[in-house]
Scaffold this active site. Structure first.
Site, short mmCIF file in Angstrom:
data_model
loop_
_atom_site.label_atom_id
_atom_site.label_comp_id
_atom_site.label_asym_id
_atom_site.label_seq_id
_atom_site.Cartn_x
_atom_site.Cartn_y
_atom_site.Cartn_z
N CYS A 154 -76.88 -68.70 51.21
CA CYS A 154 -77.27 -67.21 51.17
C CYS A 154 -77.34 -66.58 52.69
CB CYS A 154 -78.55 -66.82 50.72
SG CYS A 154 -79.07 -65.38 50.71
N LYS A 200 -75.48 -75.54 46.90
CA LYS A 200 -74.49 -74.56 47.03
C LYS A 200 -74.49 -74.22 48.54
CE LYS A 200 -73.02 -70.19 45.26
NZ LYS A 200 -73.17 -69.08 46.13
N ARG A 210 -70.33 -62.21 41.10
CA ARG A 210 -70.25 -60.67 40.96
C ARG A 210 -69.29 -60.30 39.67
NH1 ARG A 210 -68.45 -59.30 46.87
NH2 ARG A 210 -67.53 -61.37 46.55
#
Length: 328
Positions: free
Chosen positions: A102, A141, A229
């Protein structure tokens, strides 16, 4: 067959990315119906779980039909991450995922998310603590590196595999890039080609069409693809990619009736899960995506965003369906 621990995910799994304020149970429900093979919760603050914060606890909600599903955690303190992994394990997900990717300031500037790419020894220790805290498979991730001069993903992949993670998803950008520019999958391909790497490697970044999914699958040899997205307002992306990979043919895009049907399902689950006021509020970000590319939709979108009751939104969606059906 791609496997994470004992979880079988098929030949080339498509993963739904954990997106803050997007990947909640209502959104996951429509993506699961659309063909997602593995999904993750929104990322959950380890600090929030330890403090028993209501928002963090609610994000632990998972449902049987979602399986396999992973709970994604982020944090800057090793002991807090270890304890939060224990808490997350109690709700019985299929795996625990650690967010080292992130890029947003609220996360990275507090030493969590992509910030750990600047401190690989700490990242390794934190990951090891989480692996030891749960009997579930642990996955990660992350990104290519912090910036252009520190793309250390090849070292990261080896070191995290060595301490027991069972899959790795790599977003093809650095933290400094945020979501700008084009994702570079070259290093993702290099990680996959490394003979030392035995765990599944999933690629993430800019996959927005079946053609691109096939191209990147062939070019970089990844075990699967994570989609973020491109799934917002378009959960059909998963079935379209699968169909194209199997047949080489493009599916017909969803009809206006299908779009309305899925948008309604999303809305109704959102209201059921969060209550009418909050459920309606959180759906507002999705309408433009569900009807992207439709001419003259702006006035409908304004009304949908301003509507304050489920009944009113359903009425407007009925009008949307009638309007665009008569245009065909």
């Amino acid at each position: 067959m791609v496997k994470i621990g004992k979880i079988e995910l098929g030949e080339f799994p498509l993963l739904l990315a954990p997106m803050e304020d997007v990947s909640d149970p209502p959104f996951r429900a429509v993506c699961k119906a659309g063909g997602a093979d593995l999904m993750y919760t929104e990322f959950i603050s380890s600090e929030g779980l330890i403090r028993d914060a209501a928002k963090s606890k609610q994000k632990l909600d998972i449902f049987e039909y979602e399986r396999p599903i992973g709970i994604q955690l982020f944090g800057s303190d090793i002991e807090t991450m270890r304890a939060s992994a224990e808490i997350a394990t109690q709700v019985n997900p299929d795996l625990i995922d650690i967010n080292y990717g992130c890029p947003v300031k609220q996360v990275a500037c507090k030493g969590a998310g992509a910030a750990l790419l600047q401190d690989i020894p700490k990242m390794v220790k934190m990951t090891e603590a989480v692996v030891k805290a749960t009997h579930l498979p642990v996955t990660v991730k992350t990104r290519l590196g912090w910036d252009e001069n520190s793309k250390n993903i090849e070292e990261v992949a080896e070191r995290l595999q060595d301490i027991g993670i069972q899959a790795l998803t790599i977003h093809g950008r650095t933290r400094v890039q945020m979501y700008k520019g084009e994702a570079d999958w070259t290093l993702i391909g290099k990680v996959k080609e490394n003979p030392r790497i035995k765990i599944p490697i999933f690629g993430n970044g800019d996959i927005d069409s079946p053609q691109k999914a096939l191209e990147y699958k062939n070019r970089y040899g990844v075990d699967g693809i994570m989609i973020g997205r491109a799934a917002i307002g378009y959960p059909w992306i998963f079935r379209e990619i699968k169909h194209f990979l199997q047949t080489g043919e493009l599916l017909t895009p969803p009809t206006i009736e299908e779009r309305i049907e899925i948008c309604l399902k999303h809305l109704q689950f959102s209201v059921k899960w969060k209550g009418e006021r909050l459920g309606i509020l959180e759906m507002r970000r999705h309408y433009a995506s569900y009807f992207k590319g439709f001419e003259n939709f702006k006035s409908f979108r304004m009304r949908l965003v301003e509507a304050s009751s489920e009944a009113e939104i359903i009425q407007i969606l009925n009008e949307v369906e009638q309007y665009y059906t008569t245009l065909v």
